[in-house]
Design a protein around this motif. Structure first.
Motif, PDB file in Angstrom:
ATOM      1  N   GLU A 118      75.720  32.581 103.988  1.00 13.04           N
ATOM      2  CA  GLU A 118      75.450  33.149 102.432  1.00 13.04           C
ATOM      3  C   GLU A 118      75.225  32.730 101.227  1.00 13.04           C
ATOM      4  O   GLU A 118      74.430  33.042 100.323  1.00 13.04           O
ATOM      5  CB  GLU A 118      77.038  33.813 102.958  1.00 13.04           C
ATOM      6  N   THR A 119      75.794  31.100 100.965  1.00 15.21           N
ATOM      7  CA  THR A 119      75.362  30.246 100.329  1.00 15.21           C
ATOM      8  C   THR A 119      73.467  30.671  99.836  1.00 15.21           C
ATOM      9  O   THR A 119      73.778  30.639  98.617  1.00 15.21           O
ATOM     10  CB  THR A 119      76.726  29.300  99.855  1.00 15.21           C
ATOM     11  N   VAL A 120      73.994  30.061 100.665  1.00 17.92           N
ATOM     12  CA  VAL A 120      72.178  29.060 100.794  1.00 17.92           C
ATOM     13  C   VAL A 120      71.892  30.302 100.091  1.00 17.92           C
ATOM     14  O   VAL A 120      70.825  30.455  99.573  1.00 17.92           O
ATOM     15  CB  VAL A 120      71.362  29.003 101.724  1.00 17.92           C
ATOM     16  N   LEU A 121      71.154  31.031 100.709  1.00 25.27           N
ATOM     17  CA  LEU A 121      70.527  32.846 100.479  1.00 25.27           C
ATOM     18  C   LEU A 121      71.463  33.448  99.093  1.00 25.27           C
ATOM     19  O   LEU A 121      69.886  33.861  98.366  1.00 25.27           O
ATOM     20  CB  LEU A 121      71.195  33.731 101.668  1.00 25.27           C
ATOM     21  N   ARG A 122      72.470  33.126  98.756  1.00 34.65           N
ATOM     22  CA  ARG A 122      72.906  34.048  97.725  1.00 34.65           C
ATOM     23  C   ARG A 122      72.871  33.132  95.918  1.00 34.65           C
ATOM     24  O   ARG A 122      71.763  33.026  95.241  1.00 34.65           O
ATOM     25  CB  ARG A 122      74.717  33.441  97.352  1.00 34.65           C
ATOM     26  N   VAL A 123      72.447  31.631  96.002  1.00 35.62           N
ATOM     27  CA  VAL A 123      71.943  30.781  95.506  1.00 35.62           C
ATOM     28  C   VAL A 123      70.316  30.894  95.330  1.00 35.62           C
ATOM     29  O   VAL A 123      70.110  30.951  94.541  1.00 35.62           O
ATOM     30  CB  VAL A 123      71.994  29.199  95.932  1.00 35.62           C
ATOM     31  N   ALA A 124      69.503  30.446  96.136  1.00 39.01           N
ATOM     32  CA  ALA A 124      68.145  30.733  96.576  1.00 39.01           C
ATOM     33  C   ALA A 124      68.141  31.884  96.080  1.00 39.01           C
ATOM     34  O   ALA A 124      66.420  31.984  95.071  1.00 39.01           O
ATOM     35  CB  ALA A 124      67.767  30.311  98.070  1.00 39.01           C
ATOM     36  N   ARG A 125      67.966  33.273  96.339  1.00 41.85           N
ATOM     37  CA  ARG A 125      67.412  34.623  95.687  1.00 41.85           C
ATOM     38  C   ARG A 125      67.469  34.312  93.658  1.00 41.85           C
ATOM     39  O   ARG A 125      67.022  35.412  93.261  1.00 41.85           O
ATOM     40  CB  ARG A 125      68.405  35.450  96.868  1.00 41.85           C
ATOM     41  N   ARG A 126      68.756  33.556  93.696  1.00 44.63           N
ATOM     42  CA  ARG A 126      69.069  33.897  92.249  1.00 44.63           C
ATOM     43  C   ARG A 126      68.156  33.298  91.439  1.00 44.63           C
ATOM     44  O   ARG A 126      67.152  33.065  91.147  1.00 44.63           O
ATOM     45  CB  ARG A 126      70.369  32.979  91.837  1.00 44.63           C
ATOM     46  N   HIS A 127      67.798  31.963  92.662  1.00 48.87           N
ATOM     47  CA  HIS A 127      67.013  30.854  92.214  1.00 48.87           C
ATOM     48  C   HIS A 127      65.314  31.591  92.127  1.00 48.87           C
ATOM     49  O   HIS A 127      64.305  31.091  90.799  1.00 48.87           O
ATOM     50  CB  HIS A 127      66.607  29.702  93.137  1.00 48.87           C
ATOM     51  N   LEU A 128      64.741  32.163  92.963  1.00 52.30           N
ATOM     52  CA  LEU A 128      63.807  33.663  93.268  1.00 52.30           C
ATOM     53  C   LEU A 128      63.946  34.310  91.697  1.00 52.30           C
ATOM     54  O   LEU A 128      62.625  34.131  90.365  1.00 52.30           O
ATOM     55  CB  LEU A 128      64.040  34.037  94.310  1.00 52.30           C
ATOM     56  N   ARG A 129      64.903  34.947  91.549  1.00 52.50           N
ATOM     57  CA  ARG A 129      64.934  35.761  90.532  1.00 52.50           C
ATOM     58  C   ARG A 129      64.690  35.501  88.791  1.00 52.50           C
ATOM     59  O   ARG A 129      64.033  36.132  87.981  1.00 52.50           O
ATOM     60  CB  ARG A 129      66.248  36.567  90.357  1.00 52.50           C
ATOM     61  N   ASP A 130      65.377  34.074  88.953  1.00 52.10           N
ATOM     62  CA  ASP A 130      65.254  33.491  87.422  1.00 52.10           C
ATOM     63  C   ASP A 130      63.353  33.112  87.130  1.00 52.10           C
ATOM     64  O   ASP A 130      63.509  32.947  86.080  1.00 52.10           O
ATOM     65  CB  ASP A 130      66.155  31.813  87.508  1.00 52.10           C
ATOM     66  N   ARG A 131      63.283  32.176  88.318  1.00 54.90           N
ATOM     67  CA  ARG A 131      61.729  32.021  88.352  1.00 54.90           C
ATOM     68  C   ARG A 131      61.111  33.110  87.798  1.00 54.90           C
ATOM     69  O   ARG A 131      60.619  33.203  87.376  1.00 54.90           O
ATOM     70  CB  ARG A 131      61.851  31.457  90.003  1.00 54.90           C
ATOM     71  N   GLY A 132      61.131  34.086  88.525  1.00 51.37           N
ATOM     72  CA  GLY A 132      60.391  35.243  88.116  1.00 51.37           C
ATOM     73  C   GLY A 132      60.450  35.665  86.721  1.00 51.37           C
ATOM     74  O   GLY A 132      59.527  36.236  86.224  1.00 51.37           O
ATOM     75  N   GLN A 133      61.760  36.160  86.234  1.00 51.05           N
ATOM     76  CA  GLN A 133      62.111  35.925  84.804  1.00 51.05           C
ATOM     77  C   GLN A 133      61.555  35.302  84.106  1.00 51.05           C
ATOM     78  O   GLN A 133      60.733  35.279  82.998  1.00 51.05           O
ATOM     79  CB  GLN A 133      63.657  36.236  84.674  1.00 51.05           C
ATOM     80  N   ALA A 134      61.098  33.723  84.064  1.00 47.48           N
ATOM     81  CA  ALA A 134      60.720  32.754  83.468  1.00 47.48           C
ATOM     82  C   ALA A 134      58.982  33.164  83.601  1.00 47.48           C
ATOM     83  O   ALA A 134      58.774  33.230  82.657  1.00 47.48           O
ATOM     84  CB  ALA A 134      60.944  31.368  84.235  1.00 47.48           C
ATOM     85  N   VAL A 135      58.475  33.476  84.374  1.00 49.39           N
ATOM     86  CA  VAL A 135      57.301  33.663  84.716  1.00 49.39           C
ATOM     87  C   VAL A 135      57.136  35.203  84.212  1.00 49.39           C
ATOM     88  O   VAL A 135      55.826  35.087  82.853  1.00 49.39           O
ATOM     89  CB  VAL A 135      56.550  33.857  85.932  1.00 49.39           C
ATOM     90  N   GLN A 136      57.860  35.819  84.294  1.00 51.65           N
ATOM     91  CA  GLN A 136      57.589  37.219  82.521  1.00 51.65           C
ATOM     92  C   GLN A 136      57.814  36.852  82.102  1.00 51.65           C
ATOM     93  O   GLN A 136      57.117  37.607  80.723  1.00 51.65           O
ATOM     94  CB  GLN A 136      58.616  38.216  83.353  1.00 51.65           C
ATOM     95  N   LEU A 137      58.823  35.294  80.728  1.00 53.83           N
ATOM     96  CA  LEU A 137      59.047  35.672  79.750  1.00 53.83           C
ATOM     97  C   LEU A 137      57.228  34.581  79.347  1.00 53.83           C
ATOM     98  O   LEU A 137      57.256  34.928  78.014  1.00 53.83           O
ATOM     99  CB  LEU A 137      60.092  34.436  79.375  1.00 53.83           C
ATOM    100  N   ARG A 138      57.281  33.648  80.115  1.00 59.47           N
ATOM    101  CA  ARG A 138      55.862  33.132  79.241  1.00 59.47           C
ATOM    102  C   ARG A 138      54.890  33.909  79.515  1.00 59.47           C
ATOM    103  O   ARG A 138      53.852  33.726  78.639  1.00 59.47           O
ATOM    104  CB  ARG A 138      55.925  32.129  81.136  1.00 59.47           C
TER     105      ARG A 138
END
Length: 250
Positions: free
Chosen positions: A173-193
């Protein structure tokens, strides 16, 4: 049993426990790498089922149940029989997977216990080749659910299996939650760029229009918007094309 025999037996037991813990730990490490790369949740849940089937002895069939708006659905399963067992619980509105998802407790059961604990579910699965049930609560992206193990071995699951599954689900649960948050943040960073890149291209085009037509920034922007609409293309694409044409003419 003599003292030496007891020591040998204890050593074998300890070695078996360490080996099983290593397999669970290895599964979690593999899961961490997967969720950092894979954005498709269905693929991640499928891998989780297969990892658990490998890491926990007797886990012949594995599935993930998710409660969406209170309604249960199977997010992934290793076998059609696992789906059949899940669906029997959904139809009966009772069973180990639903109890684990709703109570947050690990649930373990043998077929002989079903008539007393979940009679309707017991009737629906009476003809299936399942000799043990083990479900642990498992939240996926905030939604309650359960990770379900079904065994064909005669003695079902032991307390150690329940402890290992609880260890896996808690960490997963912890691995999934942290990694999925990382993916969302990475996606937001790509959108920002992408947004910043678009802004830079539009500003370049606007500066050229201001210089050529001697107009204000607002007027230049309005001219670009008007031309992009008439060309039926996005403003960024029109600005990029406009700059390329200017450079080519130069």
């Amino acid at each position: 049993m003599g003292g030496g025999q007891r020591v040998v037996a204890d050593d074998h037991l300890a070695e078996g426990l360490v080996r099983r813990l290593d397999e669970v730990t290895g599964a979690l490490e593999g899961l961490s790498g997967l969720v950092e790369q894979e954005e498709d949740l269905a693929v991640v849940l499928d891998r989780i089922c297969r990892q658990v089937a490998h890491a926990i002895p007797g886990a012949d069939l594995v599935s993930v149940t998710l409660l969406t708006d209170g309604d249960p659905v199977t997010g992934a399963a290793t076998d059609q029989v696992a789906l059949d067992v899940d669906h029997a619980q959904y139809r009966a509105a009772e069973g180990p997977c639903l109890e684990a998802a709703r109570t947050g407790q690990v649930v373990r059961a043998l077929p002989a216990e079903l008539p007393d604990r979940w009679p309707s579910f017991g009737e629906l699965v009476a003809g299936l080749d399942v000799a043990g049930y083990l479900s642990a609560p498992f939240r996926v992206e905030g939604a309650p659910g359960s990770l379900n193990l079904y065994s064909r071995r005669p003695d079902g699951f032991r307390a150690l299996d329940a402890a290992l599954l609880e260890l896996y689900t808690t960490a997963a649960e912890t691995v999934l939650r942290v990694a999925r948050r990382h993916l969302r943040d990475r996606g937001q960073a790509v959108q920002l760029r992408q947004a910043l890149t678009s802004r830079a291209v539009i500003d370049q085009a606007k500066g050229i229009v201001m210089a050529v037509h001697r107009v204000s920034a607002d007027e230049a922007f309005d001219m670009l918007v008007d031309r992009s609409q008439r060309a039926n293309v996005k403003l960024r694409d029109y600005a990029e094309q406009f700059i390329e044409e200017i450079l080519a003419d130069g």
